[in-house]
Motif scaffolding. Structure first.
Motif, mmCIF file in Angstrom:
data_model
loop_
_atom_site.group_PDB
_atom_site.id
_atom_site.type_symbol
_atom_site.label_atom_id
_atom_site.label_comp_id
_atom_site.label_asym_id
_atom_site.label_seq_id
_atom_site.Cartn_x
_atom_site.Cartn_y
_atom_site.Cartn_z
ATOM 1 N N UNK A 214 0.838 -1.207 0.000
ATOM 2 C CA UNK A 214 0.000 0.000 0.000
ATOM 3 C C UNK A 214 0.868 1.251 0.000
ATOM 4 N N UNK A 215 0.432 2.239 -0.755
ATOM 5 C CA UNK A 215 1.132 3.515 -0.794
ATOM 6 C C UNK A 215 0.718 4.314 0.430
ATOM 7 N N UNK A 216 1.685 4.635 1.293
ATOM 8 C CA UNK A 216 1.345 5.305 2.543
ATOM 9 C C UNK A 216 1.673 6.790 2.529
ATOM 10 N N UNK A 217 2.518 7.201 1.594
ATOM 11 C CA UNK A 217 2.870 8.618 1.536
ATOM 12 C C UNK A 217 3.510 8.923 0.192
ATOM 13 N N UNK A 218 3.346 10.161 -0.258
ATOM 14 C CA UNK A 218 4.027 10.621 -1.468
ATOM 15 C C UNK A 218 4.227 12.120 -1.372
ATOM 16 N N UNK A 219 5.217 12.602 -2.113
ATOM 17 C CA UNK A 219 5.471 14.037 -2.109
ATOM 18 C C UNK A 219 6.779 14.349 -2.794
ATOM 19 N N UNK A 220 7.105 15.620 -2.845
ATOM 20 C CA UNK A 220 8.385 16.021 -3.433
ATOM 21 C C UNK A 220 9.524 15.361 -2.661
ATOM 22 N N UNK A 221 10.533 14.929 -3.404
ATOM 23 C CA UNK A 221 11.596 14.138 -2.791
ATOM 24 C C UNK A 221 12.260 14.878 -1.632
ATOM 25 N N UNK A 222 12.501 16.170 -1.791
ATOM 26 C CA UNK A 222 13.162 16.939 -0.731
ATOM 27 C C UNK A 222 12.304 16.987 0.525
ATOM 28 N N UNK A 223 10.990 17.082 0.340
ATOM 29 C CA UNK A 223 10.089 17.128 1.492
ATOM 30 C C UNK A 223 10.012 15.766 2.180
ATOM 31 N N UNK A 224 9.979 14.704 1.383
ATOM 32 C CA UNK A 224 9.963 13.354 1.959
ATOM 33 C C UNK A 224 11.255 13.103 2.738
ATOM 34 N N UNK A 225 12.389 13.515 2.176
ATOM 35 C CA UNK A 225 13.683 13.301 2.828
ATOM 36 C C UNK A 225 13.784 14.052 4.151
ATOM 37 N N UNK A 226 13.051 15.153 4.283
ATOM 38 C CA UNK A 226 13.119 15.964 5.495
ATOM 39 C C UNK A 226 12.252 15.425 6.622
ATOM 40 N N UNK A 227 11.371 14.490 6.327
ATOM 41 C CA UNK A 227 10.471 13.961 7.350
ATOM 42 C C UNK A 227 11.245 13.101 8.346
ATOM 43 N N UNK A 228 11.006 13.329 9.623
ATOM 44 C CA UNK A 228 11.727 12.586 10.657
ATOM 45 C C UNK A 228 11.471 11.088 10.552
ATOM 46 N N UNK A 229 10.230 10.702 10.271
ATOM 47 C CA UNK A 229 9.907 9.273 10.183
ATOM 48 C C UNK A 229 10.665 8.607 9.034
#
Length: 239
Positions: A214-229
């Motif tokens: 299942x796809x649990x999250x998507x977004x711009x790569x820089x924003x995804x990389x910045x997420x603590x999780x």
């Protein structure tokens, strides 16, 4: 910008075992997008469904406004999608040259194919040196170079890359991701499955996180990389 590839509501099972459940994703013209996830998350299943190697239970896969789920793999390849498979999957007893020819197996114009291969030799001089060497005798990095060149010979609009850094030395991994950016600058879109999240997020425009099909999250790569999780799970701890 319109979607070059659009997947909606994709469900794939192996016998009674669900592998992908309700996945939606797009790849737009000129983009690099990456699917991140652990082993068994369903990343390679998505790639195989796009290629027609596994048939979805339901859902749509559209490429350049054509539905792919009803097409055989060779028609999908002819339509402009090529593949760099996990583990390279070269014909180990064939020469580098013969492996490159297989990248355009459906092209009837042999002269045109050889012209494209010559262009690959210009881009990858080491492959010219190795052109009569059997592919199975090459180093891992050289084999990955052959696999990428083979995908380019068909002049694709979209390249699917499945774990392109797998099993390669760190210096070679950097070269592979630099090559991903170079290919993208040629105007070729890329959908990449990769466990090396740190490097993949540096070259990607957009990222998808896949967990147990299942796809649990998507977004711009820089924003995804910045997420603590994401840093804790995929990037080896806090930044």
């Amino acid at each position: 910008m319109s979607a070059l590839l659009s997947i909606s509501g994709l469900h794939v099972s192996y016998k009674a075992v669900p592998a992908v459940s309700g996945v939606d994703l797009d790849v737009r013209e000129g983009e690099v997008r990456v699917i991140l996830g652990s082993n068994g998350a369903g990343k390679t299943t998505i790639i195989k469904a796009i290629l027609g190697l596994v048939k979805p239970l339901k859902g749509s896969i559209r490429f350049r406004d054509q539905e792919l789920t009803r097409l055989p793999p060779h028609r999908i390849h002819q339509g402009g999608i090529s593949w760099v498979p996990e583990g390279r999957q070269l014909w180990g007893t064939l020469t580098v040259l013969d492996n490159l020819k297989m990248g355009a197996f459906s092209e009837p114009d042999e002269a045109a194919v050889m012209e494209r291969i010559e262009a690959m030799f210009e881009r990858f001089p080491r492959l010219r040196e190795r052109r009569f060497q059997v592919a199975g005798s090459l180093s891992g990095g050289e084999q990955q170079m052959v696999a990428i060149a083979r995908a380019l010979v068909s002049r694709p609009k979209l390249i699917l890359m499945d774990e392109p850094s797998l099993g390669l030395a760190p210096m070679v991994v950097r070269d592979v991701f630099a090559l991903v950016k170079e290919i993208n600058r040629m105007g070729i879109s890329i959908l990449m499955v990769e466990q090396n999240a740190r490097q993949a997020l540096k070259v990607a425009d957009w990222a998808y996180l896949l967990e147990v099909g299942r796809m649990v999250e998507s977004g711009r790569a820089a924003e995804i990389a910045a997420k603590e999780s994401v840093r804790e799970i995929f990037l080896g701890g806090r930044a």
